[in-house]
Design a protein around this motif. Structure first.
Motif, PDB file in Angstrom:
ATOM      1  N   ARG A 155      24.062  39.737  51.093  1.00  0.00           N
ATOM      2  CA  ARG A 155      24.025  38.430  50.550  1.00  0.00           C
ATOM      3  C   ARG A 155      25.044  38.063  49.391  1.00  0.00           C
ATOM      4  O   ARG A 155      24.990  38.635  48.347  1.00  0.00           O
ATOM      5  CB  ARG A 155      22.600  38.349  50.127  1.00  0.00           C
ATOM      6  N   ARG A 156      25.993  36.932  49.670  1.00  0.00           N
ATOM      7  CA  ARG A 156      26.620  36.628  48.577  1.00  0.00           C
ATOM      8  C   ARG A 156      26.050  36.152  47.358  1.00  0.00           C
ATOM      9  O   ARG A 156      26.861  36.012  46.272  1.00  0.00           O
ATOM     10  CB  ARG A 156      27.863  35.553  49.422  1.00  0.00           C
ATOM     11  N   GLN A 157      24.782  35.629  47.603  1.00  0.00           N
ATOM     12  CA  GLN A 157      24.007  35.061  46.453  1.00  0.00           C
ATOM     13  C   GLN A 157      23.757  35.892  45.454  1.00  0.00           C
ATOM     14  O   GLN A 157      23.335  35.827  44.133  1.00  0.00           O
ATOM     15  CB  GLN A 157      23.383  33.982  46.872  1.00  0.00           C
ATOM     16  N   LEU A 158      23.341  37.165  45.664  1.00  0.00           N
ATOM     17  CA  LEU A 158      22.949  38.341  45.013  1.00  0.00           C
ATOM     18  C   LEU A 158      23.690  38.820  44.005  1.00  0.00           C
ATOM     19  O   LEU A 158      24.877  39.401  44.290  1.00  0.00           O
ATOM     20  CB  LEU A 158      22.426  39.423  45.882  1.00  0.00           C
ATOM     21  N   GLN A 159      23.197  38.821  42.799  1.00  0.00           N
ATOM     22  CA  GLN A 159      24.240  39.166  41.621  1.00  0.00           C
ATOM     23  C   GLN A 159      23.862  40.804  41.456  1.00  0.00           C
ATOM     24  O   GLN A 159      22.748  41.211  41.589  1.00  0.00           O
ATOM     25  CB  GLN A 159      23.980  38.575  40.197  1.00  0.00           C
ATOM     26  N   ALA A 189      17.642  33.860  57.596  1.00  0.00           N
ATOM     27  CA  ALA A 189      17.923  32.581  56.599  1.00  0.00           C
ATOM     28  C   ALA A 189      18.063  32.940  55.135  1.00  0.00           C
ATOM     29  O   ALA A 189      19.007  32.546  54.252  1.00  0.00           O
ATOM     30  CB  ALA A 189      16.636  31.656  56.716  1.00  0.00           C
ATOM     31  N   HIS A 190      17.510  34.054  54.785  1.00  0.00           N
ATOM     32  CA  HIS A 190      17.653  34.457  53.372  1.00  0.00           C
ATOM     33  C   HIS A 190      18.935  35.069  53.278  1.00  0.00           C
ATOM     34  O   HIS A 190      19.645  34.736  52.201  1.00  0.00           O
ATOM     35  CB  HIS A 190      16.585  35.624  53.110  1.00  0.00           C
ATOM     36  N   LEU A 191      19.484  35.726  53.968  1.00  0.00           N
ATOM     37  CA  LEU A 191      20.706  36.428  53.871  1.00  0.00           C
ATOM     38  C   LEU A 191      21.890  35.511  54.054  1.00  0.00           C
ATOM     39  O   LEU A 191      22.921  35.619  53.449  1.00  0.00           O
ATOM     40  CB  LEU A 191      20.892  37.405  54.846  1.00  0.00           C
ATOM     41  N   ASN A 192      21.618  34.165  54.786  1.00  0.00           N
ATOM     42  CA  ASN A 192      22.700  33.517  54.911  1.00  0.00           C
ATOM     43  C   ASN A 192      22.509  32.244  53.916  1.00  0.00           C
ATOM     44  O   ASN A 192      23.372  31.266  53.904  1.00  0.00           O
ATOM     45  CB  ASN A 192      23.007  32.808  56.543  1.00  0.00           C
TER      46      ASN A 192
END
Length: 314
Positions: A155-159, A189-192
């Motif tokens: 997940r690119r959005q996860l810090q 969907a969450h991962l992308n």
């Protein structure tokens, strides 16, 4: 969206296809070492049962040796429930996740395992991601199955939990070792960071693009399960029943796949057989109990007989 894959191969997972793709079998005089060793990293304070479900399923699928690594609070319960396993207790974060420092504890033993399963029942999205990121460099080519919270490493959005971590190290853009991810549509969907309805509308395209994007095998679970390889090759399974949509069912599936992989199957074969066996177990249980109300803990016990029947020549 599907045009670039139009000529790529789709394999239907059915009895004939499985029998033509037989599982590795140990010799008659083989020992537990020959049947492979699996490490299940799973569980948390609130979901200790996930580790037990996945580990039981791995043994039912034929793995010879089992080690479970779980949170310190969970380990005593898991050890009592799984007398067949070595159980390693790992440090926790305040939020109940396995702490990143646990990677150092596991590092010295990872070379012993044929397959590593990470994720069932793990909580704290950021903490779990930080732990998996710390562990990945030490896996040394072992076949890896990522399930549930462990999949968030893509997940690119996860810090990252560690604010000093370099931005490029906060997620995995592509894997360079054999890896299987096992999302359902909501997880995909969450991962992308996309819409679940879009995944459901075209699961084939979603699985194929995820597989190429991450350089990983992707098993997109559902009434029709799509297993996509980075090469573009696809395996498709239809079957099972609504009763499989129950808490713990995914943990059992990931354990089955890990067990098959540990005994020598490549990840794509382990995924195809695992999905088929899981679905057939649901069908057997529905015949006995009805389509609703059977339990995920009852799935693993169905696997040996189903596997034996499928391995027999027609």
């Amino acid at each position: 969206m599907c045009d670039e894959f139009a000529s790529d191969r789709i394999n239907d997972i059915d009895d004939d296809g499985l029998r033509a793709w037989p599982l590795p079998m140990p010799s008659e005089d083989g020992d537990k070492e020959q049947r492979g060793s699996v490490l299940v990293i799973a569980g948390s304070r609130q979901m200790p049962g996930a580790a037990i479900l996945a580990a039981t399923a791995a043994l039912r699928a034929g793995a010879g040796k089992l080690t479970i690594a779980t949170s310190a609070a969970t380990a005593p319960l898991v050890a009592l429930a799984m007398p067949e396993a070595r159980v390693v207790d790992l440090p926790e974060t305040d939020a109940g996740a396995i702490a990143p420092a646990a990677a150092d504890i596991l590092n010295g033993m990872l070379a012993k395992f044929d397959t590593v399963l990470i994720g069932p029942g793990m909580q704290d999205e950021q903490g779990s991601c930080a732990f998996v990121m710390a562990l990945l460099p030490h896996l040394n080519g072992a076949k890896l199955v990522l399930d549930a919270a462990a999949m968030n490493v893509v997940r690119r959005q996860l810090q990252a939990v560690d604010a000093t971590c370099h931005p490029q190290q906060r997620y995995v853009s592509q894997f360079d070792t054999p890896v299987l991810l096992t999302p359902h549509a909501g997880e995909m969907a969450h991962l992308n960071a996309c819409d679940k309805h879009g995944v459901l509308a075209d699961p084939l395209a979603a699985a194929r693009h995820a597989a190429r994007r991450w350089n990983a095998l992707v098993a997109l679970k559902g009434a029709t399960t799509i297993i996509a390889a980075p090469s573009g090759e696809v395996w498709r399974h239809e079957g099972g029943n609504i009763g499989l949509a129950i808490s713990g069912s995914g943990d059992a599936l990931s354990g089955i796949i890990a067990g098959l992989s540990a005994r020598g199957a490549q990840l794509e074969q382990a995924a195809a057989w695992g999905v088929a066996l899981h679905a057939r177990a649901g069908e057997r249980l529905a015949e006995r109990f009805g389509p609703l109300g059977y339990l995920a803990r009852e799935i693993p016990a169905e696997i040996p007989a189903l596997m034996h029947a499928l391995c027999l020549q027609p």
